[in-house]
Design a protein around this motif. Structure first.
Motif, PDB file in Angstrom:
ATOM      1  N   ARG A 223      -0.760   8.242   3.490  1.00 22.53           N
ATOM      2  CA  ARG A 223      -0.545   7.253   4.398  1.00 22.53           C
ATOM      3  C   ARG A 223      -1.716   6.402   4.978  1.00 22.53           C
ATOM      4  NH1 ARG A 223       3.109   6.887   8.826  1.00 22.53           N
ATOM      5  NH2 ARG A 223       2.162   5.931  10.699  1.00 22.53           N
ATOM      6  N   ALA A 224      -3.103   7.223   4.960  1.00 19.64           N
ATOM      7  CA  ALA A 224      -4.242   6.185   5.015  1.00 19.64           C
ATOM      8  C   ALA A 224      -4.366   5.075   4.211  1.00 19.64           C
ATOM      9  CB  ALA A 224      -5.409   7.240   4.710  1.00 19.64           C
ATOM     10  N   ASP A 225      -3.603   4.901   2.961  1.00 15.99           N
ATOM     11  CA  ASP A 225      -3.770   3.660   2.407  1.00 15.99           C
ATOM     12  C   ASP A 225      -2.708   2.564   2.667  1.00 15.99           C
ATOM     13  OD1 ASP A 225      -5.699   5.153   0.773  1.00 15.99           O
ATOM     14  OD2 ASP A 225      -4.521   5.697  -0.731  1.00 15.99           O
ATOM     15  N   TRP A 226      -1.821   3.054   3.459  1.00 13.24           N
ATOM     16  CA  TRP A 226      -0.661   2.014   3.984  1.00 13.24           C
ATOM     17  C   TRP A 226      -1.267   0.801   4.776  1.00 13.24           C
ATOM     18  CZ3 TRP A 226       3.743   5.887   5.770  1.00 13.24           C
ATOM     19  CH2 TRP A 226       4.025   6.643   4.736  1.00 13.24           C
ATOM     20  N   ASN A 227      -0.806  -0.338   4.694  1.00 13.33           N
ATOM     21  CA  ASN A 227      -1.103  -1.369   5.268  1.00 13.33           C
ATOM     22  C   ASN A 227      -0.302  -1.335   6.708  1.00 13.33           C
ATOM     23  OD1 ASN A 227      -2.002  -3.810   6.260  1.00 13.33           O
ATOM     24  ND2 ASN A 227      -0.964  -5.047   4.741  1.00 13.33           N
ATOM     25  N   LEU A 228      -0.782  -0.599   7.588  1.00  9.60           N
ATOM     26  CA  LEU A 228       0.151  -0.404   8.783  1.00  9.60           C
ATOM     27  C   LEU A 228       0.276  -1.446   9.761  1.00  9.60           C
ATOM     28  CD1 LEU A 228      -1.112   3.341   9.715  1.00  9.60           C
ATOM     29  CD2 LEU A 228       0.930   2.773   8.712  1.00  9.60           C
ATOM     30  N   LEU A 229      -0.946  -2.616   9.381  1.00 14.20           N
ATOM     31  CA  LEU A 229      -0.618  -3.662  10.421  1.00 14.20           C
ATOM     32  C   LEU A 229       0.456  -4.728   9.447  1.00 14.20           C
ATOM     33  CD1 LEU A 229      -4.253  -4.477  11.497  1.00 14.20           C
ATOM     34  CD2 LEU A 229      -2.178  -3.268  12.858  1.00 14.20           C
ATOM     35  N   ASP A 230       1.004  -4.635   8.438  1.00 19.13           N
ATOM     36  CA  ASP A 230       1.758  -5.407   7.769  1.00 19.13           C
ATOM     37  C   ASP A 230       3.032  -5.463   8.832  1.00 19.13           C
ATOM     38  OD1 ASP A 230       3.012  -6.363   4.986  1.00 19.13           O
ATOM     39  OD2 ASP A 230       4.625  -5.577   5.947  1.00 19.13           O
ATOM     40  N   SER A 231       3.570  -6.551   8.999  1.00 25.22           N
ATOM     41  CA  SER A 231       4.799  -6.853   9.918  1.00 25.22           C
ATOM     42  C   SER A 231       6.064  -5.921   9.417  1.00 25.22           C
ATOM     43  CB  SER A 231       5.125  -8.231  10.002  1.00 25.22           C
ATOM     44  OG  SER A 231       5.627  -8.782   8.629  1.00 25.22           O
ATOM     45  N   ASP A 232       6.608  -5.970   8.229  1.00 25.55           N
ATOM     46  CA  ASP A 232       7.338  -5.134   7.902  1.00 25.55           C
ATOM     47  C   ASP A 232       7.147  -3.612   7.867  1.00 25.55           C
ATOM     48  OD1 ASP A 232       9.107  -7.154   6.886  1.00 25.55           O
ATOM     49  OD2 ASP A 232       8.128  -7.135   4.733  1.00 25.55           O
ATOM     50  N   LEU A 233       5.893  -3.124   7.811  1.00 24.83           N
ATOM     51  CA  LEU A 233       5.856  -1.661   8.112  1.00 24.83           C
ATOM     52  C   LEU A 233       5.789  -1.437   9.485  1.00 24.83           C
ATOM     53  CD1 LEU A 233       4.731  -1.722   5.124  1.00 24.83           C
ATOM     54  CD2 LEU A 233       2.968  -0.075   5.708  1.00 24.83           C
ATOM     55  N   LEU A 234       5.331  -2.409  10.453  1.00 27.69           N
ATOM     56  CA  LEU A 234       5.505  -2.109  11.878  1.00 27.69           C
ATOM     57  C   LEU A 234       6.688  -1.906  12.222  1.00 27.69           C
ATOM     58  CD1 LEU A 234       2.538  -4.313  12.928  1.00 27.69           C
ATOM     59  CD2 LEU A 234       2.705  -1.859  13.540  1.00 27.69           C
ATOM     60  N   ARG A 235       7.545  -2.965  11.656  1.00 31.72           N
ATOM     61  CA  ARG A 235       8.987  -3.008  12.073  1.00 31.72           C
ATOM     62  C   ARG A 235       9.830  -1.667  11.605  1.00 31.72           C
ATOM     63  NH1 ARG A 235      12.904  -5.001   8.845  1.00 31.72           N
ATOM     64  NH2 ARG A 235      11.402  -6.395   7.797  1.00 31.72           N
ATOM     65  N   TRP A 236       9.454  -1.412  10.207  1.00 33.65           N
ATOM     66  CA  TRP A 236      10.104  -0.184   9.796  1.00 33.65           C
ATOM     67  C   TRP A 236       9.805   1.167  10.566  1.00 33.65           C
ATOM     68  CZ3 TRP A 236       8.485  -1.449   4.249  1.00 33.65           C
ATOM     69  CH2 TRP A 236       9.314  -2.658   3.823  1.00 33.65           C
ATOM     70  N   GLN A 237       8.697   1.264  11.025  1.00 33.49           N
ATOM     71  CA  GLN A 237       8.295   2.710  11.682  1.00 33.49           C
ATOM     72  C   GLN A 237       8.837   2.445  12.959  1.00 33.49           C
ATOM     73  OE1 GLN A 237       4.143   3.310  11.397  1.00 33.49           O
ATOM     74  NE2 GLN A 237       4.232   5.016  12.590  1.00 33.49           N
TER      75      GLN A 237
ATOM     76  N   GLY B  47       0.888  -1.161   0.179  1.00 36.25           N
ATOM     77  CA  GLY B  47       0.028  -0.059  -0.106  1.00 36.25           C
ATOM     78  C   GLY B  47       0.831   1.200   0.030  1.00 36.25           C
ATOM     79  N   LEU B  48       2.144   1.300  -0.044  1.00 37.51           N
ATOM     80  CA  LEU B  48       3.090   2.423   0.111  1.00 37.51           C
ATOM     81  C   LEU B  48       3.047   3.007  -1.484  1.00 37.51           C
ATOM     82  CD1 LEU B  48       5.995   0.935   2.216  1.00 37.51           C
ATOM     83  CD2 LEU B  48       4.023   2.137   3.117  1.00 37.51           C
ATOM     84  N   LEU B  49       2.997   2.284  -2.366  1.00 38.24           N
ATOM     85  CA  LEU B  49       3.012   2.990  -3.940  1.00 38.24           C
ATOM     86  C   LEU B  49       1.911   2.636  -4.725  1.00 38.24           C
ATOM     87  CD1 LEU B  49       6.692   1.804  -4.273  1.00 38.24           C
ATOM     88  CD2 LEU B  49       6.224   3.898  -3.755  1.00 38.24           C
ATOM     89  N   GLU B  50       1.937   3.366  -5.596  1.00 37.80           N
ATOM     90  CA  GLU B  50       0.884   3.164  -6.775  1.00 37.80           C
ATOM     91  C   GLU B  50       1.365   3.518  -8.145  1.00 37.80           C
ATOM     92  OE1 GLU B  50      -2.968   5.046  -6.567  1.00 37.80           O
ATOM     93  OE2 GLU B  50      -2.003   6.940  -6.415  1.00 37.80           O
TER      94      GLU B  50
END
Length: 252
Positions: A74-88, A59-62
């Protein structure tokens, strides 16, 4: 691009670009240039294209014709994705991010503990005991303590025997890993083993209310530990500022 053990060029490119986006290096709406990434990362066009495809799936790019590839809101990002959580949480987590994680833990973990106290099996209890033993054996080894703590809380959710609840471990792990990295890295924290033991005892005794109370004590302790570390950091920052301030000019 710095090589990271255990990751191919594709994985390294995903990691680097994902962290940049989460950091805010490219604000939403920014048109990204794959050719520039090739040069900066020192990888091929194919590696960059595949990395962008992975980030788009998160969900970061289109990508659109005539517009190219852009950073999505940011509202479109899959914030529950394990990688996104780890990166943040891996760089300098904001107070908002830490607060959100604490709120989610406060919702999920007491419910998980209540179910675990009713549904735990002998195997679940053994896994919890092993994790607690590992915490005790970790001593001052911050990395070992973090991994043992994660194992305990993962086992607690699994003991609830709810597949969907178990999947929430990605959020719990992100919150715990960030909290533990800050607190144990600063070596300023209360001994959490006794309250973990209380939680294990409550689950083993099949006492849901006591299990919930123990989890809530753990969460309160986690909040207090973070606050203590932040207060000490603020004090050190103020002392450093005073030390670097120029001396006042003498009046004639």
């Amino acid at each position: 691009m710095v090589s990271k053990p255990g990751r191919g060029l594709h994985g390294q490119a995903v990691e680097e670009l994902g962290r940049r986006i989460m950091r805010g290096d490219y604000p939403p709406g920014t048109v990204v240039d794959p050719a520039k990434f090739q040069t900066e990362l020192g990888v091929s066009q194919t590696v960059v294209r595949e990395a962008l495809r992975v980030l788009a799936a998160k969900g970061l790019l289109e990508s659109r014709q005539k517009r190219g590839t852009t950073i999505r809101p940011r509202a479109d990002w899959n914030l529950l994705d394990s990688d996104l959580l780890r990166w943040q949480g891996s760089s300098a987590p904001t107070d908002g991010f830490l607060g959100d994680l604490a709120e989610v833990r406060a919702i999920v973990e007491p419910a998980g503990a209540r179910l675990a106290a009713s549904r735990r099996t002998p195997s679940d209890l053994e896994t919890l005991r092993q994790a607690l033993d590992a915490m005790a054996a970790a001593g001052t080894d911050a990395d070992a303590m973090v991994e043992a703590d994660l194992a305990f809380h993962r086992a607690l959710l699994d003991a609830a025997h709810n597949e969907l609840l178990s999947r929430m471990e990605v959020v719990i792990e992100a919150g715990l890993r960030v909290r533990d990295r800050i607190v144990h890295g600063a070596r300023h924290f209360a001994d959490s083993i006794p309250v973990h033991q209380e939680l294990l005892d409550a689950v083993e005794a099949g006492d849901p209310d006591a299990a919930v109370a123990a989890v809530e004590s753990l969460l309160a302790q986690a909040t207090d530990d973070l606050a203590a570390v932040q207060a000490r950091k603020d004090k050190e920052d103020r002392a450093a500022d005073v030390a670097t301030d120029p001396p006042p000019k003498e009046t004639p």
